[in-house]
Design a protein around this motif. Structure first.
Motif, PDB file in Angstrom:
ATOM      1  N   ALA A 161       0.829  -1.197   0.000  1.00 27.87           N
ATOM      2  CA  ALA A 161       0.000   0.000   0.000  1.00 27.87           C
ATOM      3  C   ALA A 161       0.865   1.248   0.000  1.00 27.87           C
ATOM      4  CB  ALA A 161      -0.901   0.006   1.222  1.00 27.87           C
ATOM      5  N   LEU A 162       0.277   2.343  -0.450  1.00 23.77           N
ATOM      6  CA  LEU A 162       0.883   3.659  -0.310  1.00 23.77           C
ATOM      7  C   LEU A 162       0.116   4.364   0.809  1.00 23.77           C
ATOM      8  CD1 LEU A 162       1.179   4.673  -4.095  1.00 23.77           C
ATOM      9  CD2 LEU A 162       2.932   3.661  -2.628  1.00 23.77           C
ATOM     10  N   VAL A 163       0.851   4.909   1.771  1.00 23.35           N
ATOM     11  CA  VAL A 163       0.215   5.433   2.979  1.00 23.35           C
ATOM     12  C   VAL A 163       0.646   6.874   3.219  1.00 23.35           C
ATOM     13  CG1 VAL A 163      -0.027   5.107   5.477  1.00 23.35           C
ATOM     14  CG2 VAL A 163       0.270   3.120   3.998  1.00 23.35           C
ATOM     15  N   CYS A 164      -0.292   7.700   3.663  1.00 26.52           N
ATOM     16  CA  CYS A 164       0.077   9.059   4.076  1.00 26.52           C
ATOM     17  C   CYS A 164       0.342   9.048   5.572  1.00 26.52           C
ATOM     18  CB  CYS A 164      -1.046  10.038   3.752  1.00 26.52           C
ATOM     19  SG  CYS A 164      -0.709  11.680   4.430  1.00 26.52           S
ATOM     20  N   HIS A 165       1.530   9.509   5.984  1.00 32.94           N
ATOM     21  CA  HIS A 165       1.885   9.484   7.398  1.00 32.94           C
ATOM     22  C   HIS A 165       1.281  10.655   8.163  1.00 32.94           C
ATOM     23  CE1 HIS A 165       5.521   6.547   7.081  1.00 32.94           C
ATOM     24  NE2 HIS A 165       4.383   6.022   6.715  1.00 32.94           N
ATOM     25  N   HIS A 166       0.549  11.512   7.457  1.00 29.46           N
ATOM     26  CA  HIS A 166      -0.049  12.658   8.157  1.00 29.46           C
ATOM     27  C   HIS A 166      -1.532  12.502   8.404  1.00 29.46           C
ATOM     28  CE1 HIS A 166       3.744  14.673   7.895  1.00 29.46           C
ATOM     29  NE2 HIS A 166       3.815  14.260   6.637  1.00 29.46           N
ATOM     30  N   CYS A 167      -2.237  11.844   7.486  1.00 36.20           N
ATOM     31  CA  CYS A 167      -3.687  11.725   7.681  1.00 36.20           C
ATOM     32  C   CYS A 167      -4.144  10.278   7.672  1.00 36.20           C
ATOM     33  CB  CYS A 167      -4.435  12.498   6.608  1.00 36.20           C
ATOM     34  SG  CYS A 167      -4.383  11.701   4.994  1.00 36.20           S
ATOM     35  N   GLY A 168      -3.237   9.360   7.363  1.00 41.30           N
ATOM     36  CA  GLY A 168      -3.636   7.955   7.383  1.00 41.30           C
ATOM     37  C   GLY A 168      -4.242   7.461   6.074  1.00 41.30           C
ATOM     38  N   HIS A 169      -4.347   8.342   5.064  1.00 44.23           N
ATOM     39  CA  HIS A 169      -4.878   7.900   3.771  1.00 44.23           C
ATOM     40  C   HIS A 169      -4.079   6.690   3.292  1.00 44.23           C
ATOM     41  CE1 HIS A 169      -6.165   8.059  -0.456  1.00 44.23           C
ATOM     42  NE2 HIS A 169      -4.889   7.839  -0.724  1.00 44.23           N
ATOM     43  N   ILE A 170      -4.779   5.707   2.752  1.00 48.33           N
ATOM     44  CA  ILE A 170      -4.099   4.501   2.307  1.00 48.33           C
ATOM     45  C   ILE A 170      -4.693   4.060   0.981  1.00 48.33           C
ATOM     46  CG2 ILE A 170      -5.642   3.095   3.791  1.00 48.33           C
ATOM     47  CD1 ILE A 170      -3.189   1.201   4.119  1.00 48.33           C
ATOM     48  N   GLU A 171      -3.835   3.672   0.036  1.00 49.88           N
ATOM     49  CA  GLU A 171      -4.343   3.126  -1.230  1.00 49.88           C
ATOM     50  C   GLU A 171      -3.456   1.966  -1.659  1.00 49.88           C
ATOM     51  OE1 GLU A 171      -2.879   5.971  -4.703  1.00 49.88           O
ATOM     52  OE2 GLU A 171      -3.855   7.130  -3.121  1.00 49.88           O
TER      53      GLU A 171
END
Ligand code: ADP
Ligand code: ZN
Ligand code: ZN
Length: 719
Positions: free
Chosen positions: A451-461
């Motif tokens: 997955a690709l994850v945003c470490h600031h908001c938790g968005h994950i794809e």
């Protein structure tokens, strides 16, 4: 006839206490928890003041709540906290007010053997009867466990009258620590320090002590002696820890010294248990609490000592709601309660060091490791002089040292403070970079999770198969390393070695992580690849080599504490080496071996580092030589955020000794879809920053629509 008026502070974002009439038959004292009408509903609040006088048309207090009264010192702490952070007083109170939820008391039932013999006998039943043969009363659970049967077997025996049930007394909320239980034999140096710490305990007013000891010097044993001294004096103790959920080793050591573990307080503790602890702290039944920063607001009855372990840790700063620093508030609470405060660290914050120099804190130093162990030898690996194999992040020099260490049957730690596989993913065909849709930040690839994850908001794809932008297949490249990528490299370079990646992404939560940390300490792994999670506190006796993969990582940020932070984390992580029988060493990969931080680390000359850092901060008027406040204005639209921030800047009064900087777009310009602008207020130390800000904010345009302005006194994060 005059009525009594109660000023009641309500734990909501309100700054003023509301006045209510006290019904004649209600005896109230300041600090009492009460129910009052608020608008169309009833709410809980705390009596902040009582007075006599008119007010016949005020609404009346509805009643008193059966909860522990807030002491004057605790109420002062909330007032102080609100004044200092500019948070509404109600929000400060909300941090510490706990109202017991009405719950049916579940009586604990015990069972005991009777004379009656069961009609039908089975192997399981026989085991139960044997386990209960001593005639003692046990809980059903205990008896079932002792006989290795299910609860239904016990129930069957109760039905037949072979076991009888009795009500059990409630468990004590915490066991009583014994100050004389298992005192360690202290080294000469520790003894000296412990004596000084214990002596200070009887000073009036009790001092703040900076207990500074190199990694492995045995600071814990020293402050345990202060804990014992406090217990002997009948006082309560609070030990604050940055990551309490992970400190199994600490709890064991505490139990080794005092016979029982301390009461533990953090967000992972069940709310029922927290309620009981809260009440037990108020009655004095709970004597020692080890907790995360929120433990600071527990209603101690007789607080004698506060220890802030790893006082330099940034985890002590609360970054949402009321922006307080638990270390600083611990010092305030200590003053209000007349309690001794011990700030312990191998790498103290510059703030605490300067306070010691100014004579405000008493500094006690442990300059050597316990048991004649030596500090690790630290060397820099100059990456400009190394030929790095393509796509590799472990230099040949470091790889050689790891090989050598493993060959001797010892452990190595590879440290990289970056979670995931790679911090950036881009398309080779069209140069598209994968960014978070909600934040102005790159998505971090987590390969284990695909997955690709945003470490600031938790968005994950899901990691895409083809480029999202141009559709090319197999065109995505991972740029830069994260710990997962290092793990992959480790398997290539050191095949067959047992390695483990430890970061906060570790699956299975704190429980599994604790187990793995214990496995590492027991020598079950050869190589550990870890983030800052493994840098602190832990004792790994077989670890003799620490490799820092990118020492420069934290230096480039615009944070005024970048150097200090980097120095602290490198000092802590290299301090994991050589804590057992064998001496340790550390190798530090860097592009700038002459940078003052790296030079100080390698030379082991911490004093020089602190001196130079203090000089630089003083010259720039930065804390602790000046005061700082950040204001972050955010809104759903960029224009609205910017306009509001500009509007604020325009009404700022010029005042000698005060600089208002910005607004400037924040380095993280968007988080969770909100556009952010920052203002920074820097003042000389003598300026009353809070007073200036209050006056300014009162003249600022009102934030409307989606606009929010957040005040952060003494900010620790500059993103
Ligand atoms: P620090 O917190 O200063 O890094 P610790 O308190 O963790 O150091 O101590 C380092 C190690 O030395 C620990 O394993 C601890 O158990 C051991 N140790 C320290 N003091 C003593 C003592 N007086 N007797 C026995 N072991 C000690
Ligand atoms: Zn995001
Ligand atoms: Zn593309």
């Amino acid at each position: 006839m005059s009525t009594r008026i109660a000023d009641v502070l309500i734990p909501l974002a309100l700054d003023t206490a509301y006045s209510y009439r006290v019904p004649e038959d209600l005896g109230l004292v300041e600090g009492d928890v009460v129910v009052v009408p608020l608008g169309t509903r009833e709410t809980v609040g705390v009596v902040w003041g009582l007075s006599e006088g008119g007010g016949a048309n005020l609404k009346a207090v509805s009643g008193k709540v059966d909860a522990s009264r807030l002491s004057p010192a605790l109420r002062k702490l909330f007032d102080w906290l609100a004044w200092y952070t500019l948070a509404p007083r109600g929000s400060a109170l909300a941090l510490g007010l706990r109202v017991p939820e009405p719950r049916p008391e579940v009586p604990r039932v015990g069972v005991r053997l009777t004379e009656r013999v069961p009609v039908r006998m089975t192997a399981a039943r026989r085991r139960v009867l044997e386990a209960a043969a001593d005639g003692l009363t046990r809980s059903k659970r205990e008896l079932a466990d002792a006989a290795a049967v299910s609860a239904s077997v016990i129930d069957g025996l109760i039905d037949e009258g072979a076991l009888e049930t009795l009500a059990l007394a409630a468990d004590p909320v915490a066991k009583i620590p014994d100050p004389g239980f298992g005192q360690a034999e202290l080294s000469e140096q520790q003894h000296e320090a412990a004596r000084a710490v214990c002596a200070a305990f009887h000073d009036a007013p009790p001092p703040v002590i900076l207990l500074e000891g190199v990694t492995g010097s045995g600071k814990t044993e020293v402050y345990f002696e202060a804990v014992a001294e406090a217990l002997r004096a009948g006082k309560q103790v609070l030990i604050l820890m940055p990551e309490i959920a992970l400190t199994a080793q600490f709890l064991e050591r505490f139990a080794g010294r005092f016979g029982v573990p301390p009461a533990v307080w953090h967000s992972g503790v069940s709310s029922r248990r927290r309620e009981r602890l809260h009440a037990g702290v108020a009655t004095g039944e709970v004597q020692v609490v080890a907790g995360a920063r929120s433990a600071l607001f527990l209603p101690f009855e007789q607080l004698g000592l506060i220890v802030v372990d790893e006082e330099h840790e940034t985890a002590y700063k609360q970054e949402d709601g009321v922006h307080y620093h638990a270390r600083d508030m611990a010092v305030v609470r200590g003053k209000l309660e007349g309690a001794t405060v011990i700030l312990a660290s191998a790498t103290p914050s510059l703030e605490s060091r300067v306070n010691a120099t100014r004579g405000r804190y008493r500094r006690i130093v442990l300059p050597e490791r316990f048991g004649g162990r030596t500090m690790p030898e630290i060397r820099a690996i100059d990456l400009k002089r190394e030929t790095m194999p393509r796509g590799r992040f472990i230099s040949p020099t470091l790889a050689f040292a790891v090989e050598d260490t493993l060959a001797r049957g010892e452990q190595a730690l590879l440290f990289l403070n970056r979670r995931g596989y790679a911090p950036l993913t881009l398309c080779r065909a069209c140069a598209y970079r994968y960014e978070c849709p909600n934040c102005s930040a790159w998505l971090v690839e987590h390969r284990f999770r695909r997955a690709l994850v945003c470490h600031h908001c938790g968005h994950i794809e899901r990691t895409p198969e083809a480029c999202r932008s141009c559709g090319s297949v197999d065109s995505l490249v991972s740029c830069g390393p994260g710990v997962e990528r290092i793990a992959e490299e480790v398997t290539e370079i050191f095949p067959g070695r047992r390695s483990i990646v430890l970061s906060s992404d570790f699956p299975g939560g704190a429980e599994r992580l604790r187990a793995e940390l214990a496995a590492v300490a027991a020598g079950e792994f050869d190589l550990v690849i870890g983030t800052q999670l493994v840098a602190k506190g832990h004792n790994f006796p077989f670890m003799t080599l620490v490799g820092v993969l990118d020492a420069d990582l934290g230096l480039a940020s615009g944070d005024p504490r970048a150097s200090e932070r980097t120095f602290q984390v490198l000092q802590q992580v290299t301090g994991r080496a050589g804590r057992g029988e064998k001496p340790g060493r550390a190798l530090v990969q860097t592009w700038q071996p002459t940078h003052p931080v790296i030079a100080a680390l390698v030379s082991g000359d911490a004093e020089r580092f602190y001196r130079e850092e203090a000089r630089a901060r003083e010259a720039a008027g930065l804390p602790p030589f000046g005061r700082l406040a950040a204001i972050v204005v955010s809104a759903a639209e960029r224009e609205a955020a910017e306009a509001h921030a500009r509007g604020m800047a325009q009404v700022a009064h010029p005042l000698p000794g005060v600089m208002v900087l910005g607004p400037a777009e924040a380095p993280l310009a968007v988080i969770r879809g909100r556009h952010r602008f920052r203002l920074l207020v820097r003042t000389e130390r003598e300026v009353d920053l809070q007073c200036y800000l209050r006056d300014w904010l009162a003249r600022c345009p009102k934030a409307c629509g989606s606009v929010r302005a957040i005040i952060d006194i003494d900010p620790q994060s500059f993103l």
